[in-house]
Design an enzyme around this catalytic site. Structure first.
Site, PDB file in Angstrom:
ATOM      1  N   THR A  11       0.845  -1.141  -0.145  1.00 35.61           N
ATOM      2  CA  THR A  11      -0.115   0.063   0.020  1.00 35.61           C
ATOM      3  C   THR A  11       0.841   1.217  -0.073  1.00 35.61           C
ATOM      4  O   THR A  11       0.437   2.282  -0.540  1.00 35.61           O
ATOM      5  CB  THR A  11      -1.088   0.108   1.274  1.00 35.61           C
ATOM      6  OG1 THR A  11      -1.831  -1.093   1.321  1.00 35.61           O
ATOM      7  CG2 THR A  11      -1.806   1.217   1.314  1.00 35.61           C
ATOM      8  N   SER A  48       1.472  -7.754  -1.001  1.00 35.86           N
ATOM      9  CA  SER A  48       2.035  -8.442  -0.150  1.00 35.86           C
ATOM     10  C   SER A  48       1.158  -9.986  -0.120  1.00 35.86           C
ATOM     11  O   SER A  48       1.664 -11.060   0.138  1.00 35.86           O
ATOM     12  CB  SER A  48       2.358  -8.451   1.172  1.00 35.86           C
ATOM     13  OG  SER A  48       1.294  -8.024   2.057  1.00 35.86           O
ATOM     14  N   THR A  81       1.143  -4.666   4.303  1.00 32.51           N
ATOM     15  CA  THR A  81       0.931  -5.237   5.863  1.00 32.51           C
ATOM     16  C   THR A  81       0.238  -6.584   5.778  1.00 32.51           C
ATOM     17  O   THR A  81       0.357  -7.034   6.774  1.00 32.51           O
ATOM     18  CB  THR A  81      -0.070  -4.043   6.204  1.00 32.51           C
ATOM     19  OG1 THR A  81      -1.323  -3.856   5.692  1.00 32.51           O
ATOM     20  CG2 THR A  81       0.798  -2.867   6.430  1.00 32.51           C
ATOM     21  N   ASP A  82      -0.294  -7.074   4.597  1.00 34.99           N
ATOM     22  CA  ASP A  82      -1.004  -8.252   4.890  1.00 34.99           C
ATOM     23  C   ASP A  82      -0.271  -9.392   5.507  1.00 34.99           C
ATOM     24  O   ASP A  82      -0.555 -10.290   6.147  1.00 34.99           O
ATOM     25  CB  ASP A  82      -1.779  -8.774   3.595  1.00 34.99           C
ATOM     26  CG  ASP A  82      -2.998  -7.905   3.335  1.00 34.99           C
ATOM     27  OD1 ASP A  82      -3.336  -7.045   4.005  1.00 34.99           O
ATOM     28  OD2 ASP A  82      -3.510  -8.049   2.113  1.00 34.99           O
TER      29      ASP A  82
END
Length: 322
Positions: A11, A48, A81-82
């Site tokens: 992101t 990710s 961030t996932d």
């Protein structure tokens, strides 16, 4: 001396596309903090949730190569961030002391008027360069908080304070560019990167829920799983159907780790009458405070390094802290 930035997308490197969906679009050099980095190396430009284990291993090797440069104090990795917590943990497992690697990203895309990426990146560079952070291993820095890779988990889908360390809290904070270290994380000897090969051993994570019959476990066994992580109830309890299928796995030499689906507290064999104590008696090993995704990576690494399940489980026992 300085900081090296390795970019992978996420992101922090995304903007809205004409169809409204957010897509990775910002090249690595555009993310750099002016004058702060020794170099910027763009490894990937992807979300990710699309990463493979091969790409994460390639990233880990690049990080280790950067750290071998005597001109580099620390490395910052920009990442979606996932799956950030999983990549950070795998890197932590192969990171020799006294190295520091700081992962960061964003919850708001680069085109947002209140984008959080620039501040997060500046904070991550400050942590990677800080002498007081040396030797803390792999860290995640978001919204001024610094979390150890062993404990960090994405706790909110959208809020800028994306990560938490349930039961532990941040190990440091960044305020106006100043790094304030609280309790440095305890680290256990991990693995050499060359021990891991390509992390080929299949290890699956199976959740436990009310009246689960174990059909997923049977499917994993049929698919050739060499290891299994049970995301069990409470302190590490199965259902009757899950207990039956785990017994079949153990009889076939499949290594089984038991984690808890609870956000806080360790998995530990407390209950009999079909509970976690019966899993332990059958040969399952309890993962302590490790989350199921991290337990999976740890078991994959151990199976790669040691081959057989018995030696693999022995290798990882020091990592299974309460």
């Amino acid at each position: 001396m300085g900081v090296s930035i390795v970019t992978t997308g996420g992101t922090i490197a995304s903007r809205p596309a004409p169809d409204g969906a957010v897509r990775v679009a910002v090249r690595g050099p555009e993310l750099a903090v002016p004058g702060a980095a020794v170099r910027v190396h763009e490894m990937m430009l992807t979300h990710s949730f699309n990463l493979t284990r091969a790409e994460v291993l390639r990233l880990a090797r690049r990080i280790l190569a950067e750290l071998r440069d005597p001109g580099v104090d620390g490395v910052v990795v920009t990442h979606g961030t996932d799956t950030m917590e999983e990549t950070a943990y795998l890197v932590d497992l192969v990171l020799p002391p006294p190295c520091t690697v700081v992962f960061t990203g964003a919850q708001r895309h680069a085109g947002a008027p209140d984008a959080d990426g620039p501040r997060n990146l500046a904070d991550a560079v400050a942590v990677a360069a800080a002498p007081q952070a040396r030797g803390m291993g792999a860290l995640i820095t978001m919204a001024g908080q610094v979390h150890a890779a062993r404990y960090a988990t994405k706790a909110h889908t959208l809020r800028p304070e994306a990560f938490a360390s349930p039961g532990h809290g941040p190990v440091a904070r960044v305020r106006d560019g100043r790094v304030e270290v609280g309790s440095p994380p305890t680290r256990t000897d991990g693995f050499r990167i060359d021990e891991l090969g390509e992390l080929e051993a299949r290890v699956d994570v199976v959740p436990v829920y009310l009246d689960a019959d174990g059909v997923q476990i049977a499917a994993c066994r049929a698919a050739g799983a060499r290891g299994l992580v049970l995301q069990a109830l409470g302190t590490g309890n199965p259902t009757p159907g899950v207990l039956r299928e785990i017994g079949a796995c153990l009889r076939e030499g499949i290594a089984v780790l038991v984690a808890s689906r609870c956000a806080e507290g360790p998995a530990t064999p407390v209950y009999g009458a079909g509970g976690g104590a019966d899993l332990a008696r059958a040969g399952a090993v309890f993962a302590g405070s490790l989350s199921a995704p991290r337990a999976r990576l740890l078991l994959m690494a151990a199976l790669a390094a040691e081959g057989g399940p018995e030696k693999a489980l022995e290798r990882i026992r020091p990592h299974l802290l309460p």
